[in-house]
Design a protein around this motif. Structure first.
Motif, PDB file in Angstrom:
ATOM      1  N   ASN A 162       0.840  -1.199   0.000  1.00 16.20           N
ATOM      2  CA  ASN A 162       0.000   0.000   0.000  1.00 16.20           C
ATOM      3  C   ASN A 162       0.872   1.246   0.000  1.00 16.20           C
ATOM      4  O   ASN A 162       1.932   1.273   0.638  1.00 16.20           O
ATOM      5  CB  ASN A 162      -0.895   0.022   1.243  1.00 16.20           C
ATOM      6  N   LEU A 163       0.384   2.262  -0.672  1.00 15.47           N
ATOM      7  CA  LEU A 163       1.113   3.536  -0.718  1.00 15.47           C
ATOM      8  C   LEU A 163       0.305   4.580   0.041  1.00 15.47           C
ATOM      9  O   LEU A 163      -0.921   4.609  -0.045  1.00 15.47           O
ATOM     10  CB  LEU A 163       1.305   3.988  -2.174  1.00 15.47           C
ATOM     11  N   SER A 164       1.008   5.430   0.770  1.00 14.78           N
ATOM     12  CA  SER A 164       0.316   6.478   1.523  1.00 14.78           C
ATOM     13  C   SER A 164       0.958   7.833   1.244  1.00 14.78           C
ATOM     14  O   SER A 164       2.163   7.922   0.981  1.00 14.78           O
ATOM     15  CB  SER A 164       0.366   6.166   3.018  1.00 14.78           C
ATOM     16  N   PRO A 165       0.136   8.897   1.309  1.00 11.83           N
ATOM     17  CA  PRO A 165       0.672  10.234   1.005  1.00 11.83           C
ATOM     18  C   PRO A 165       1.710  10.679   2.033  1.00 11.83           C
ATOM     19  O   PRO A 165       1.658  10.269   3.196  1.00 11.83           O
ATOM     20  CB  PRO A 165      -0.558  11.140   1.082  1.00 11.83           C
ATOM     21  N   THR A 166       2.642  11.487   1.620  1.00 10.98           N
ATOM     22  CA  THR A 166       3.647  12.066   2.530  1.00 10.98           C
ATOM     23  C   THR A 166       3.867  13.526   2.136  1.00 10.98           C
ATOM     24  O   THR A 166       3.350  13.989   1.115  1.00 10.98           O
ATOM     25  CB  THR A 166       5.018  11.364   2.408  1.00 10.98           C
ATOM     26  N   LYS A 167       4.625  14.216   2.950  1.00  9.46           N
ATOM     27  CA  LYS A 167       5.010  15.584   2.608  1.00  9.46           C
ATOM     28  C   LYS A 167       6.404  15.626   1.980  1.00  9.46           C
ATOM     29  O   LYS A 167       6.932  16.684   1.681  1.00  9.46           O
ATOM     30  CB  LYS A 167       4.981  16.458   3.864  1.00  9.46           C
ATOM     31  N   ILE A 168       6.967  14.460   1.819  1.00 12.09           N
ATOM     32  CA  ILE A 168       8.349  14.395   1.306  1.00 12.09           C
ATOM     33  C   ILE A 168       8.371  14.673  -0.199  1.00 12.09           C
ATOM     34  O   ILE A 168       7.488  14.248  -0.939  1.00 12.09           O
ATOM     35  CB  ILE A 168       8.950  13.019   1.643  1.00 12.09           C
ATOM     36  N   GLU A 169       9.390  15.411  -0.602  1.00 16.54           N
ATOM     37  CA  GLU A 169       9.531  15.739  -2.024  1.00 16.54           C
ATOM     38  C   GLU A 169      10.892  15.267  -2.531  1.00 16.54           C
ATOM     39  O   GLU A 169      11.836  15.120  -1.761  1.00 16.54           O
ATOM     40  CB  GLU A 169       9.423  17.253  -2.224  1.00 16.54           C
ATOM     41  N   ARG A 170      10.931  15.080  -3.840  1.00 14.89           N
ATOM     42  CA  ARG A 170      12.186  14.700  -4.477  1.00 14.89           C
ATOM     43  C   ARG A 170      12.442  15.675  -5.629  1.00 14.89           C
ATOM     44  O   ARG A 170      11.480  16.089  -6.293  1.00 14.89           O
ATOM     45  CB  ARG A 170      12.055  13.272  -5.013  1.00 14.89           C
ATOM     46  N   PRO A 171      13.703  16.017  -5.873  1.00 17.23           N
ATOM     47  CA  PRO A 171      13.971  16.901  -7.017  1.00 17.23           C
ATOM     48  C   PRO A 171      13.404  16.295  -8.293  1.00 17.23           C
ATOM     49  O   PRO A 171      13.466  15.077  -8.482  1.00 17.23           O
ATOM     50  CB  PRO A 171      15.496  16.967  -7.074  1.00 17.23           C
ATOM     51  N   GLY A 172      12.849  17.141  -9.129  1.00 17.47           N
ATOM     52  CA  GLY A 172      12.182  16.653 -10.347  1.00 17.47           C
ATOM     53  C   GLY A 172      13.120  16.490 -11.520  1.00 17.47           C
ATOM     54  O   GLY A 172      14.348  16.573 -11.393  1.00 17.47           O
ATOM     55  N   THR A 173      12.516  16.262 -12.653  1.00 15.71           N
ATOM     56  CA  THR A 173      13.258  15.998 -13.884  1.00 15.71           C
ATOM     57  C   THR A 173      14.057  17.204 -14.336  1.00 15.71           C
ATOM     58  O   THR A 173      13.599  18.331 -14.260  1.00 15.71           O
ATOM     59  CB  THR A 173      12.253  15.679 -15.007  1.00 15.71           C
ATOM     60  N   ILE A 174      15.244  16.935 -14.819  1.00 12.16           N
ATOM     61  CA  ILE A 174      16.019  17.996 -15.461  1.00 12.16           C
ATOM     62  C   ILE A 174      15.737  17.915 -16.953  1.00 12.16           C
ATOM     63  O   ILE A 174      15.904  16.867 -17.559  1.00 12.16           O
ATOM     64  CB  ILE A 174      17.522  17.799 -15.239  1.00 12.16           C
ATOM     65  N   ASN A 175      15.276  19.001 -17.503  1.00 13.68           N
ATOM     66  CA  ASN A 175      15.038  19.016 -18.941  1.00 13.68           C
ATOM     67  C   ASN A 175      16.223  19.679 -19.639  1.00 13.68           C
ATOM     68  O   ASN A 175      16.611  20.788 -19.298  1.00 13.68           O
ATOM     69  CB  ASN A 175      13.757  19.781 -19.252  1.00 13.68           C
ATOM     70  N   ILE A 176      16.780  18.965 -20.576  1.00 13.53           N
ATOM     71  CA  ILE A 176      17.898  19.511 -21.348  1.00 13.53           C
ATOM     72  C   ILE A 176      17.425  19.650 -22.788  1.00 13.53           C
ATOM     73  O   ILE A 176      16.972  18.675 -23.388  1.00 13.53           O
ATOM     74  CB  ILE A 176      19.129  18.594 -21.297  1.00 13.53           C
ATOM     75  N   THR A 177      17.507  20.850 -23.308  1.00  9.31           N
ATOM     76  CA  THR A 177      17.146  21.055 -24.717  1.00  9.31           C
ATOM     77  C   THR A 177      18.372  21.586 -25.449  1.00  9.31           C
ATOM     78  O   THR A 177      19.253  22.199 -24.843  1.00  9.31           O
ATOM     79  CB  THR A 177      15.991  22.054 -24.864  1.00  9.31           C
ATOM     80  N   PHE A 178      18.416  21.364 -26.743  1.00  4.38           N
ATOM     81  CA  PHE A 178      19.564  21.810 -27.535  1.00  4.38           C
ATOM     82  C   PHE A 178      19.090  22.746 -28.633  1.00  4.38           C
ATOM     83  O   PHE A 178      18.065  22.491 -29.288  1.00  4.38           O
ATOM     84  CB  PHE A 178      20.282  20.604 -28.170  1.00  4.38           C
ATOM     85  N   ASP A 179      19.834  23.834 -28.840  1.00  2.61           N
ATOM     86  CA  ASP A 179      19.477  24.736 -29.932  1.00  2.61           C
ATOM     87  C   ASP A 179      20.065  24.192 -31.236  1.00  2.61           C
ATOM     88  O   ASP A 179      20.681  23.112 -31.252  1.00  2.61           O
ATOM     89  CB  ASP A 179      19.923  26.168 -29.617  1.00  2.61           C
ATOM     90  N   ALA A 180      19.890  24.962 -32.326  1.00  4.03           N
ATOM     91  CA  ALA A 180      20.320  24.486 -33.646  1.00  4.03           C
ATOM     92  C   ALA A 180      21.825  24.225 -33.698  1.00  4.03           C
ATOM     93  O   ALA A 180      22.299  23.406 -34.493  1.00  4.03           O
ATOM     94  CB  ALA A 180      19.927  25.515 -34.703  1.00  4.03           C
ATOM     95  N   ASN A 181      22.583  24.902 -32.835  1.00  2.00           N
ATOM     96  CA  ASN A 181      24.039  24.707 -32.832  1.00  2.00           C
ATOM     97  C   ASN A 181      24.479  23.614 -31.861  1.00  2.00           C
ATOM     98  O   ASN A 181      25.676  23.414 -31.648  1.00  2.00           O
ATOM     99  CB  ASN A 181      24.732  26.028 -32.464  1.00  2.00           C
ATOM    100  N   GLY A 182      23.506  22.973 -31.255  1.00  2.00           N
ATOM    101  CA  GLY A 182      23.830  21.891 -30.328  1.00  2.00           C
ATOM    102  C   GLY A 182      24.177  22.366 -28.936  1.00  2.00           C
ATOM    103  O   GLY A 182      24.674  21.600 -28.114  1.00  2.00           O
ATOM    104  N   HIS A 183      23.916  23.658 -28.644  1.00  5.09           N
ATOM    105  CA  HIS A 183      24.206  24.169 -27.302  1.00  5.09           C
ATOM    106  C   HIS A 183      23.074  23.793 -26.351  1.00  5.09           C
ATOM    107  O   HIS A 183      21.910  24.013 -26.663  1.00  5.09           O
ATOM    108  CB  HIS A 183      24.394  25.690 -27.317  1.00  5.09           C
ATOM    109  N   PRO A 184      23.420  23.261 -25.193  1.00  2.00           N
ATOM    110  CA  PRO A 184      22.365  22.814 -24.278  1.00  2.00           C
ATOM    111  C   PRO A 184      21.776  23.945 -23.441  1.00  2.00           C
ATOM    112  O   PRO A 184      22.447  24.922 -23.133  1.00  2.00           O
ATOM    113  CB  PRO A 184      23.094  21.826 -23.374  1.00  2.00           C
ATOM    114  N   SER A 185      20.496  23.804 -23.120  1.00  4.46           N
ATOM    115  CA  SER A 185      19.839  24.690 -22.156  1.00  4.46           C
ATOM    116  C   SER A 185      19.231  23.800 -21.084  1.00  4.46           C
ATOM    117  O   SER A 185      18.730  22.720 -21.379  1.00  4.46           O
ATOM    118  CB  SER A 185      18.706  25.479 -22.813  1.00  4.46           C
ATOM    119  N   PHE A 186      19.287  24.274 -19.856  1.00  3.44           N
ATOM    120  CA  PHE A 186      18.786  23.474 -18.748  1.00  3.44           C
ATOM    121  C   PHE A 186      17.574  24.147 -18.132  1.00  3.44           C
ATOM    122  O   PHE A 186      17.587  25.350 -17.892  1.00  3.44           O
ATOM    123  CB  PHE A 186      19.874  23.302 -17.686  1.00  3.44           C
TER     124      PHE A 186
END
Lengths: 106, 205
Positions: free
Chosen positions: B44-68
């Motif tokens: 069984n799963l129960s709610p908590t107040k604990i949080e975890r860092p979320g997803t890091i999104n990495i995108t790349f522009d036309a020159n392949g430079h990353p953005s976070f």
């Protein structure tokens, strides 16, 4: 690497061993090139640690150890894991937790 | 290849991993609990107040430079599994969609739901306690597989895995390992019995 070398010199290689797990094959370089490159780095640092070339890089570290990045993990003489992702003071503390002290030679 | 390596480097620098989900929190009604089969257990799963860092999104522009894109913390639900007399607490995101499959196992490509096994019971979900539900997970000294997660976040179905013990957990025995060196010599955990051992995951690049 210099920190680990210093700790090992202080404690003694007979008590604390280092096993290098190279993930360089992850980056698509030829095996021979990686072997030579790894040896060159270790020689330059003046260490004779055993180095394993992991065929599948981080996939191997993840599947065997659940480690997904670079870093150090310490296993005590009793086989118990003492620390994961260790650096700096945390590494020193973890080493002390195994009961290791400075070599009698010092 | 260059872009791939950039993504890898970025990931390790910003290493606060989690699965690619939880951007939209949509309520899904709980599904009825399945009946546990042989070697299976419903937790069984129960709610908590604990949080975890979320997803890091990495995108790349036309020159392949990353953005976070800075991740948002993710609320978690908690489960407790008793294995060999030991209570092991674990957490997973409080909202789906969940997935127990991924074509890739690398953490930065794994699209299955990430589960945090709080081995030291400090309620801090550290990166080293993160596992992916597409792979066998170490609970205590046993390996389990995640068969199904309730889309409504109220239970998870686990089954005992036949996979060998794997994964480093502080305070627990290191799983046995054997590596073959370039010269064919084998290195085993037993070779270091009575000595402390530092495992150093590294690359020269």
């Amino acid at each position: 690497m210099p920190l680990v070398k210093g700790i090992q010199q202080r404690i003694g290689a007979e008590k604390l061993e280092v096993l290098m797990l190279s993930v360089d094959l992850e980056y698509g370089m030829p095996k021979e090139e990686v072997l030579q490159g790894n040896s060159k780095v270790l020689n330059k640092r003046g260490v004779a640690w055993t180095n394993i070339l992991l065929p599948n890089g981080f996939r191997d570290t993840q599947e065997r150890f659940n480690l997904d990045g670079y870093g150090l993990a310490l296993i005590g003489p009793d086989g118990i894991v003492r620390g994961i992702d260790l650096r700096g003071d945390d590494l020193e503390a973890a080493v002390r937790s195994t009961g290791l002290t400075n070599s009698a030679k010092d | 290849m260059k872009v791939h390596r950039l993504a890898c480097i970025a990931f390790y620098i910003f290493a606060t991993t989690a699965c690619a989900q939880q951007e939209k929190q949509v309520y899904v009604p709980p599904q009825p609990q399945p009946k546990a089969g042989k070697n299976e257990v419903v937790v069984n799963l129960s709610p908590t107040k604990i949080e975890r860092p979320g997803t890091i999104n990495i995108t790349f522009d036309a020159n392949g430079h990353p953005s976070f894109i800075e991740p948002k913390p993710v609320k978690m639900v908690k489960g407790e599994l008793n294995t060999d007399g030991e209570d092991v607490i674990f957490y997973l995101p409080a909202y789906g969609p969940y997935s127990v499959n991924s074509k890739k196992s690398h953490s930065f490509e794994n699209t299955s739901t990430a589960i945090s096994v709080d081995s030291n019971n400090n309620s801090e979900l550290e990166r080293t306690e993160l596992w992916f539900s597409s792979m066998p997970i170490r609970f205590g000294d046993k390996m389990f597989e995640v068969k199904k997660i309730d889309p409504g976040s109220t239970w998870v179905l686990l089954s005992k895995s036949s996979a060998p013990l794997s994964g480093l957990v502080v305070g627990k025995p290191c799983p046995p390992f054997t590596f073959t060196m370039a010269d064919g010599k084998q290195i085993k955990l037993e070779d270091y019995k009575g000595k402390s051992l530092l495992l150093d995951v590294w690359s020269m690049t």
